[in-house]
Design an enzyme around this catalytic site. Structure first.
Site, short mmCIF file in Angstrom:
data_model
loop_
_atom_site.label_atom_id
_atom_site.label_comp_id
_atom_site.label_asym_id
_atom_site.label_seq_id
_atom_site.Cartn_x
_atom_site.Cartn_y
_atom_site.Cartn_z
N ARG A 193 -19.71 15.25 -70.91
CA ARG A 193 -18.26 15.38 -71.10
C ARG A 193 -17.55 14.08 -70.84
NH1 ARG A 193 -14.70 19.31 -67.26
NH2 ARG A 193 -14.89 17.60 -65.78
N CYS B 223 -13.40 13.08 -70.18
CA CYS B 223 -12.09 13.67 -69.95
C CYS B 223 -11.11 12.53 -69.69
CB CYS B 223 -12.13 14.63 -68.75
SG CYS B 223 -10.61 15.58 -68.55
#
Length: 124
Positions: free
Chosen positions: A102, A104
């Site tokens: 991920r 972010c």
């Protein structure tokens, strides 16, 4: 071969793009925001509610492509305010239990002035 993915259970694209594209055995979704596809509006005003709607939209696109959250390998998440990270993460973690890779990042402004946008890459 490239195949476009479309479902009425997620918001229509608000520009010249597809909800998702399948290329080989990979699915690439466009960023999903907190638009309720039934009403065409952003109904939630808090990060938890918007993140939940985003995840419902992603779930609909994943299902339309014949895959699921369990096969997500990478997400890119955009938050209007990094102060919302913990609350976002709490909701996100209930959907993406396989802990894909991920990124972010904070974004100054997102479409429709939403608080969160998420895109995923998944195996088919």
């Amino acid at each position: 071969m490239i195949k476009k993915v479309h479902t009425d259970n997620a918001p229509e694209a608000i520009g010249p793009y597809s909800q998702a594209i399948i290329c080989g055995n990979m699915l690439f979704t466009s960023g999903q925001i907190a638009i309720n596809p039934a009403t065409g509006t952003v109904e939630a005003t808090d990060i938890e509610g918007q993140t939940t709607q985003v995840m419902k939209n992603l779930d609909a696109v994943l299902k339309a492509a014949g895959t699921s959250f369990e096969k997500v390998v990478k997400t890119t998440c955009f938050l209007k305010d990094m102060g919302d990270f913990a609350a976002f993460n709490a909701v996100y973690g209930t959907y993406l239990t396989g802990k894909p890779a991920r990124s972010c990042v904070a974004a100054k402004q997102l479409p429709k002035d939403v608080l969160v946008e998420v895109e995923v890459i998944a195996l088919i």
